[in-house]
Design a protein around this motif. Structure first.
Motif, short mmCIF file in Angstrom:
data_model
loop_
_atom_site.label_atom_id
_atom_site.label_comp_id
_atom_site.label_asym_id
_atom_site.label_seq_id
_atom_site.Cartn_x
_atom_site.Cartn_y
_atom_site.Cartn_z
N UNK A 247 -26.60 -8.46 -116.76
CA UNK A 247 -28.04 -8.20 -116.76
C UNK A 247 -28.05 -6.57 -117.27
N UNK A 248 -27.21 -5.97 -116.80
CA UNK A 248 -27.36 -4.44 -117.19
C UNK A 248 -27.14 -4.32 -118.46
N UNK A 249 -26.08 -4.84 -119.01
CA UNK A 249 -25.60 -4.88 -120.51
C UNK A 249 -27.05 -5.20 -121.23
N UNK A 250 -27.61 -6.49 -120.99
CA UNK A 250 -28.90 -6.95 -121.75
C UNK A 250 -29.94 -6.04 -121.71
N UNK A 251 -30.24 -5.35 -120.53
CA UNK A 251 -31.22 -4.19 -120.34
C UNK A 251 -31.23 -2.99 -121.07
N UNK A 252 -29.89 -2.69 -121.12
CA UNK A 252 -29.64 -1.65 -121.86
C UNK A 252 -30.01 -1.39 -123.35
N UNK A 253 -29.79 -2.53 -124.03
CA UNK A 253 -29.95 -2.64 -125.48
C UNK A 253 -30.49 -3.91 -125.79
N UNK A 254 -31.49 -4.17 -125.36
CA UNK A 254 -32.15 -5.39 -125.53
C UNK A 254 -33.02 -5.29 -127.00
N UNK A 255 -33.08 -6.47 -127.94
CA UNK A 255 -32.14 -7.88 -127.84
C UNK A 255 -30.91 -7.55 -128.54
N UNK A 256 -30.27 -6.57 -128.96
CA UNK A 256 -29.03 -6.38 -129.60
C UNK A 256 -27.77 -7.03 -128.83
N UNK A 257 -27.93 -6.77 -127.60
CA UNK A 257 -26.59 -7.06 -126.56
C UNK A 257 -27.04 -8.56 -126.12
N UNK A 258 -28.06 -9.36 -126.19
CA UNK A 258 -28.33 -10.59 -125.98
C UNK A 258 -27.76 -11.40 -127.29
N UNK A 259 -28.21 -11.05 -128.30
CA UNK A 259 -27.72 -11.70 -129.44
C UNK A 259 -26.35 -11.61 -129.57
N UNK A 287 -20.25 -5.95 -122.82
CA UNK A 287 -20.59 -7.02 -122.65
C UNK A 287 -19.50 -8.20 -122.37
N UNK A 288 -18.25 -7.82 -123.25
CA UNK A 288 -17.10 -8.95 -122.57
C UNK A 288 -16.68 -8.87 -121.31
N UNK A 289 -16.61 -7.46 -120.93
CA UNK A 289 -16.19 -7.12 -119.51
C UNK A 289 -17.30 -7.89 -118.65
N UNK A 295 -16.69 -15.45 -115.41
CA UNK A 295 -16.28 -16.57 -116.05
C UNK A 295 -15.59 -17.56 -115.00
N UNK A 296 -15.21 -17.25 -114.07
CA UNK A 296 -14.69 -18.03 -112.97
C UNK A 296 -15.74 -18.91 -112.29
N UNK A 297 -17.12 -18.67 -112.57
CA UNK A 297 -18.36 -19.40 -112.12
C UNK A 297 -18.31 -20.64 -112.77
N UNK A 298 -17.79 -20.73 -113.98
CA UNK A 298 -17.82 -22.04 -114.84
C UNK A 298 -19.29 -22.65 -114.97
N UNK A 299 -20.19 -21.85 -115.08
CA UNK A 299 -21.48 -22.28 -115.26
C UNK A 299 -22.09 -21.68 -116.64
N UNK A 300 -21.29 -21.21 -117.40
CA UNK A 300 -21.55 -20.61 -118.67
C UNK A 300 -20.93 -21.46 -119.72
N UNK A 301 -21.47 -22.16 -120.58
CA UNK A 301 -20.83 -22.93 -121.71
C UNK A 301 -20.04 -21.84 -122.55
N UNK A 302 -18.94 -22.17 -122.83
CA UNK A 302 -18.10 -21.40 -123.78
C UNK A 302 -17.24 -20.19 -123.21
N UNK A 303 -17.51 -19.66 -122.09
CA UNK A 303 -16.93 -18.70 -121.52
C UNK A 303 -15.72 -19.50 -120.95
N UNK A 304 -14.34 -18.59 -121.23
CA UNK A 304 -13.22 -19.11 -120.66
C UNK A 304 -12.33 -20.37 -121.34
N UNK A 305 -13.36 -20.61 -122.59
CA UNK A 305 -12.86 -21.71 -123.48
C UNK A 305 -11.82 -21.32 -124.28
#
Length: 305
Positions: A247-259, A287-289, A295-305
């Motif tokens: 959330x902090x990353x997205x808020x800092x540079x919206x919407x570039x970080x979201x994209x 963003x990667x960090x 990633x261990x929450x396994x609730x985001x498609x694609x993370x950890x894949x």
């Protein structure tokens, strides 16, 4: 069959970004995929042509194109909320009318930026928009961008019109739902517009959130809402804290970080439109960090894949 907004303007609603291709044109295929991903995640509605969608950089024709595309993908499965973002009332009315013609289910109108209108000016602005269309109107209060907040007293005058059905509250004031609940109609909906304070907003009686982070983690956001509604605030707070780095990353540079975040999931290009530019290397690493932290929450498609 008409379904009142109170039945669907609730929960986590993603503020969708606008994908661009290498030629700076709208990537409709990527946009449709973003819509479908959210619909499959069970969201009640989609917001298009608003803050995350870089609306000020879109032409009238482009906004109409995006709204029609969202309507076509949704096929009635979810509601489409179209931004009518302008600091000129006449322009906002034109956007709202085009949104209605394109098949939107509601429009979202923001407090005019830069002009810094007085409260009576905001009142007249929103009333003019509501009076020009037959759709429900959702207000958007975001003082960090507009410099002047929508006062509680002005909001209460606006809800005298049954056309005004909800508020996207980007003020960060988590006490607003509790403070206003007894003064608002039972079918009026208060949604957070600030991901960093959404948990507190929900815990104090808010109905949901118009969210950027829900674009990345719709299932995790839905889990937070479910825990709050079940009174399991400790569990909800835990999940919310896990999301905070992102959330902090997205808020800092919206919407570039979201994209960029969505691009790492293979969902769209990170391309932005000037004056927004893509993230630099340091911000990308953040963003990667942030992704690694959840990633261990396994609730985001694609993370950890």
């Amino acid at each position: 069959m008409f379904i009142p907004p109170s039945a669907w303007f609730t929960g986590f609603v993603p503020d969708l970004p606008t994908p661009f291709d290498a030629a700076d044109a709208i990537d409709l295929r990527a946009f449709a995929a973003l819509c479908e991903r959210q619909i499959r995640a069970g969201v009640p509605a989609l917001v298009v042509c608003e803050t995350a969608g870089e609306a000020p950089t879109l032409s009238l024709a482009e906004q109409e194109l995006l709204i029609r595309a969202a309507v076509d993908v949704a096929r009635g499965r979810v509601r489409i909320i179209a931004g009518a973002m302008s600091n000129a009332t006449s322009q906002a009315i034109e956007l709202a009318r085009r949104a209605e013609a394109a098949g939107a289910d509601a429009v979202m109108a923001v407090v005019p930026a830069y002009n810094r209108p007085m409260q009576d000016g905001m009142l007249a602005h929103f009333r003019a928009i509501a009076g020009a269309i037959g759709l429900p109107v959702i207000l958007h209060d975001i003082p960090s961008r507009t410099l002047r907040p929508l006062a509680d007293e002005t909001l209460l005058r606006l809800v005298e019109s049954r056309r005004v059905v909800g508020l996207r509250d980007g003020s960060g004031d988590i006490t607003r739902p509790m403070r206003l609940a007894r003064h608002l109609p039972a079918n009026f909906r208060l949604l957070s517009g600030d991901d960093s304070t959404t948990f507190g907003f929900l815990a104090d009686g808010g109905d949901g959130a118009i969210s950027e982070v829900a674009n990345v983690a719709p299932d995790l956001c839905r889990a937070i809402l479910s825990q709050v509604r079940q009174g399991r605030l400790q569990s909800a707070r835990y999940l919310d804290k896990r999301l905070m780095p992102l959330i902090g990353c997205l808020a800092e540079e919206s919407p570039a970080a979201l994209k960029y975040a969505l691009s790492t999931l293979g969902l769209m290009s990170p391309a932005t439109r000037l004056p927004i530019v893509p993230l630099g290397d340091a911000a990308r690493a953040e963003v990667i960090r942030a992704f690694a932290a959840i990633s261990d929450e396994e609730l985001i498609d694609g993370i950890g894949a």
